[in-house]
Scaffold this motif. Structure first.
Motif, PDB file in Angstrom:
ATOM      1  N   ARG A   1       0.369   0.709  -0.044  1.00  0.00           N
ATOM      2  CA  ARG A   1       0.896   0.281  -1.352  1.00  0.00           C
ATOM      3  C   ARG A   1       0.549   1.316  -2.427  1.00  0.00           C
ATOM      4  NH1 ARG A   1       4.393  -1.761  -4.794  1.00  0.00           N
ATOM      5  NH2 ARG A   1       3.560  -3.240  -6.296  1.00  0.00           N
ATOM      6  N   GLN A   2      -0.678   1.807  -2.398  1.00  0.00           N
ATOM      7  CA  GLN A   2      -1.107   2.798  -3.389  1.00  0.00           C
ATOM      8  C   GLN A   2      -0.370   4.118  -3.230  1.00  0.00           C
ATOM      9  OE1 GLN A   2      -5.220   2.553  -2.299  1.00  0.00           O
ATOM     10  NE2 GLN A   2      -5.724   1.055  -3.891  1.00  0.00           N
TER      11      GLN A   2
ATOM     12  N   GLY B   1       2.771   4.366  -2.610  1.00  0.00           N
ATOM     13  CA  GLY B   1       4.145   4.266  -3.086  1.00  0.00           C
ATOM     14  C   GLY B   1       5.022   3.211  -2.454  1.00  0.00           C
ATOM     15  N   ALA B   2       4.540   2.499  -1.419  1.00  0.00           N
ATOM     16  CA  ALA B   2       5.365   1.455  -0.807  1.00  0.00           C
ATOM     17  C   ALA B   2       5.731   0.401  -1.846  1.00  0.00           C
ATOM     18  CB  ALA B   2       4.625   0.814   0.360  1.00  0.00           C
ATOM     19  N   ARG B   3       6.989   0.012  -1.842  1.00  0.00           N
ATOM     20  CA  ARG B   3       7.463  -0.969  -2.826  1.00  0.00           C
ATOM     21  C   ARG B   3       6.936  -2.358  -2.539  1.00  0.00           C
ATOM     22  NH1 ARG B   3      12.663  -3.743  -2.695  1.00  0.00           N
ATOM     23  NH2 ARG B   3      13.388  -2.228  -1.155  1.00  0.00           N
ATOM     24  N   ARG B   4       6.867  -2.697  -1.250  1.00  0.00           N
ATOM     25  CA  ARG B   4       6.413  -4.022  -0.854  1.00  0.00           C
ATOM     26  C   ARG B   4       5.584  -3.883   0.416  1.00  0.00           C
ATOM     27  NH1 ARG B   4      10.089  -8.968   1.609  1.00  0.00           N
ATOM     28  NH2 ARG B   4       8.676 -10.689   1.114  1.00  0.00           N
ATOM     29  N   VAL B   5       4.428  -4.545   0.466  1.00  0.00           N
ATOM     30  CA  VAL B   5       3.591  -4.526   1.665  1.00  0.00           C
ATOM     31  C   VAL B   5       3.178  -5.954   1.991  1.00  0.00           C
ATOM     32  CG1 VAL B   5       1.469  -3.715   2.755  1.00  0.00           C
ATOM     33  CG2 VAL B   5       2.709  -2.220   1.177  1.00  0.00           C
ATOM     34  N   ILE B   6       3.523  -6.385   3.199  1.00  0.00           N
ATOM     35  CA  ILE B   6       3.085  -7.688   3.698  1.00  0.00           C
ATOM     36  C   ILE B   6       2.190  -7.443   4.900  1.00  0.00           C
ATOM     37  CG2 ILE B   6       3.808  -9.807   4.867  1.00  0.00           C
ATOM     38  CD1 ILE B   6       6.221  -9.899   3.108  1.00  0.00           C
ATOM     39  N   GLY B   7       0.980  -8.008   4.856  1.00  0.00           N
ATOM     40  CA  GLY B   7       0.043  -7.890   5.955  1.00  0.00           C
ATOM     41  C   GLY B   7      -0.064  -9.190   6.725  1.00  0.00           C
ATOM     42  N   VAL B   8      -0.128  -9.090   8.033  1.00  0.00           N
ATOM     43  CA  VAL B   8      -0.218 -10.264   8.904  1.00  0.00           C
ATOM     44  C   VAL B   8      -1.370 -10.045   9.878  1.00  0.00           C
ATOM     45  CG1 VAL B   8       0.950 -11.640  10.678  1.00  0.00           C
ATOM     46  CG2 VAL B   8       2.259 -10.717   8.748  1.00  0.00           C
TER      47      VAL B   8
ATOM     48  N   ASP C   1      -9.421  -9.326  -6.487  1.00  0.00           N
ATOM     49  CA  ASP C   1     -10.346  -8.518  -7.282  1.00  0.00           C
ATOM     50  C   ASP C   1      -9.647  -7.338  -7.938  1.00  0.00           C
ATOM     51  OD1 ASP C   1     -12.451 -10.149  -6.612  1.00  0.00           O
ATOM     52  OD2 ASP C   1     -13.204  -8.854  -4.998  1.00  0.00           O
ATOM     53  N   SER C   2      -8.660  -6.770  -7.229  1.00  0.00           N
ATOM     54  CA  SER C   2      -7.952  -5.598  -7.742  1.00  0.00           C
ATOM     55  C   SER C   2      -6.486  -5.694  -7.338  1.00  0.00           C
ATOM     56  CB  SER C   2      -8.586  -4.317  -7.183  1.00  0.00           C
ATOM     57  OG  SER C   2      -7.932  -3.168  -7.671  1.00  0.00           O
ATOM     58  N   PRO C   3      -5.697  -6.474  -8.084  1.00  0.00           N
ATOM     59  CA  PRO C   3      -4.304  -6.743  -7.683  1.00  0.00           C
ATOM     60  C   PRO C   3      -3.444  -5.481  -7.671  1.00  0.00           C
ATOM     61  CG  PRO C   3      -5.070  -8.284  -9.378  1.00  0.00           C
ATOM     62  CD  PRO C   3      -6.074  -7.190  -9.312  1.00  0.00           C
ATOM     63  N   ILE C   4      -2.772  -5.259  -6.531  1.00  0.00           N
ATOM     64  CA  ILE C   4      -1.827  -4.146  -6.445  1.00  0.00           C
ATOM     65  C   ILE C   4      -0.492  -4.586  -5.849  1.00  0.00           C
ATOM     66  CG2 ILE C   4      -3.596  -2.358  -6.326  1.00  0.00           C
ATOM     67  CD1 ILE C   4      -3.130  -2.207  -3.315  1.00  0.00           C
ATOM     68  N   GLY C   5      -0.385  -5.878  -5.518  1.00  0.00           N
ATOM     69  CA  GLY C   5       0.901  -6.394  -5.062  1.00  0.00           C
ATOM     70  C   GLY C   5       1.057  -6.570  -3.575  1.00  0.00           C
ATOM     71  N   CYS C   6      -0.044  -6.556  -2.798  1.00  0.00           N
ATOM     72  CA  CYS C   6       0.038  -6.837  -1.365  1.00  0.00           C
ATOM     73  C   CYS C   6       0.013  -8.345  -1.124  1.00  0.00           C
ATOM     74  CB  CYS C   6      -1.131  -6.197  -0.611  1.00  0.00           C
ATOM     75  SG  CYS C   6      -1.111  -4.390  -0.579  1.00  0.00           S
ATOM     76  N   GLN C   7       0.726  -8.789  -0.103  1.00  0.00           N
ATOM     77  CA  GLN C   7       0.709 -10.191   0.317  1.00  0.00           C
ATOM     78  C   GLN C   7       0.191 -10.270   1.747  1.00  0.00           C
ATOM     79  OE1 GLN C   7       5.070 -10.595  -0.780  1.00  0.00           O
ATOM     80  NE2 GLN C   7       4.334 -12.633  -1.331  1.00  0.00           N
ATOM     81  N   TYR C   8      -0.547 -11.345   2.036  1.00  0.00           N
ATOM     82  CA  TYR C   8      -1.168 -11.479   3.351  1.00  0.00           C
ATOM     83  C   TYR C   8      -0.950 -12.877   3.916  1.00  0.00           C
ATOM     84  CZ  TYR C   8      -3.638  -7.285   1.796  1.00  0.00           C
ATOM     85  OH  TYR C   8      -3.938  -6.028   1.328  1.00  0.00           O
ATOM     86  N   PHE C   9      -0.714 -12.928   5.246  1.00  0.00           N
ATOM     87  CA  PHE C   9      -0.467 -14.197   5.917  1.00  0.00           C
ATOM     88  C   PHE C   9      -1.192 -14.236   7.257  1.00  0.00           C
ATOM     89  CE2 PHE C   9       3.203 -13.229   3.272  1.00  0.00           C
ATOM     90  CZ  PHE C   9       3.318 -14.397   2.519  1.00  0.00           C
TER      91      PHE C   9
END
Length: 246
Positions: free
Chosen positions: A54-55, A57-64, A80-88
């Motif tokens: 994400r840092q 340059g990826a526009r969207r990152v989803i972690g599973v 703690d440090s929002p950068i726009g990653c989502q996790y499931f």
């Protein structure tokens, strides 16, 4: 492999020098241009690579990840440090279609497959989530790494152990050293190189390629000799493949 009890220890292992100088550099080299990319990070753990992508340059990152504790750590880092990653929390083998991604990342995902059927389940989950022409990159236990070299990686913070009987579907145990003198272990499974190559083809991928690990060229010259064993007899190996455009 049950990661919940060792989640914090495994996160701490990301501070080992090989993670930065070889693992992360190899991943970023294979990923290439990330600006605007939609990335699915399978077996994301505590999100170390997800955040880096994400840092970069990826526009969207989803972690599973299958481990709820690992995902809790990943979500805590995001809080703690929002950068726009989502996790499931989910088993990658049964993920199904959750979106359309330009790039899928599998850092030590496929080596948790103890059988061809399980390996193909992982690969189908990746394939269904990639756009046509999308790429799949990652790292894996090296199937060609001979057991006689397994003890030689202690200088890098871990050793490997072949659990008898060693062969197709057999256990390769990684023992990581901790700063307090203790250790923790992670089990991978051995499948032959040809098994992987044929499974990728059956799952619909093309251009499957093994890549020897890359050493960051910014590694200080005085330290390069330290990595000779790792680079000559790599315990892990990278790979790349592509979903066809038609």
């Amino acid at each position: 492999m049950e990661y919940d009890p060792i989640a914090s220890d495994y996160r701490a292992s990301k501070q080992l020098a090989f993670r930065r100088h070889i693992e992360q550099y190899s991943l970023l080299t294979l990923c290439g241009h990330l600006d605007g990319q939609r990335v699915l990070d399978l077996a994301c753990g505590e999100g170390w690579h997800s955040r880096t992508l994400r840092q970069r340059g990826a526009r969207r990152v989803i972690g599973v990840d299958i481990s709820s504790e690992m995902i809790s750590l990943a979500r805590a880092s995001e809080a703690d440090s929002p950068i726009g990653c989502q996790y499931f929390v989910h088993d990658a083998a049964t993920l199904g279609a959750i979106g359309t991604f330009d790039l899928a990342v599998g850092m030590y995902l496929l080596n948790y497959a103890s059988s061809v059927a399980q390996l193909e389940s992982f690969l189908r989950a990746v394939h269904v989530n990639l756009r046509c022409g999308g790429r799949f990159v990652g790292m894996n236990n090296n199937p060609a790494n001979a057991p006689e070299h397994f003890a030689s990686y202690a200088r890098y913070g871990f050793v490997k152990e072949a659990i008898p009987p060693f062969g197709e579907g057999g256990i390769v145990r990684y023992h990581f050293h901790k700063d307090d003198g203790g250790s923790f272990s992670v089990d991978n499974f051995h499948l032959d190189r040809q098994t992987y190559e044929e499974a990728f083809a059956r799952a619909g991928f093309v251009d499957f390629t093994w890549h020897a690990p890359f050493l960051d060229p910014d590694t200080p010259a005085a330290e390069t000799a330290h990595w000779d064993i790792f680079m000559t007899h790599p315990p892990v190996i990278a790979f790349s493949a592509r979903k066809p455009t038609d």
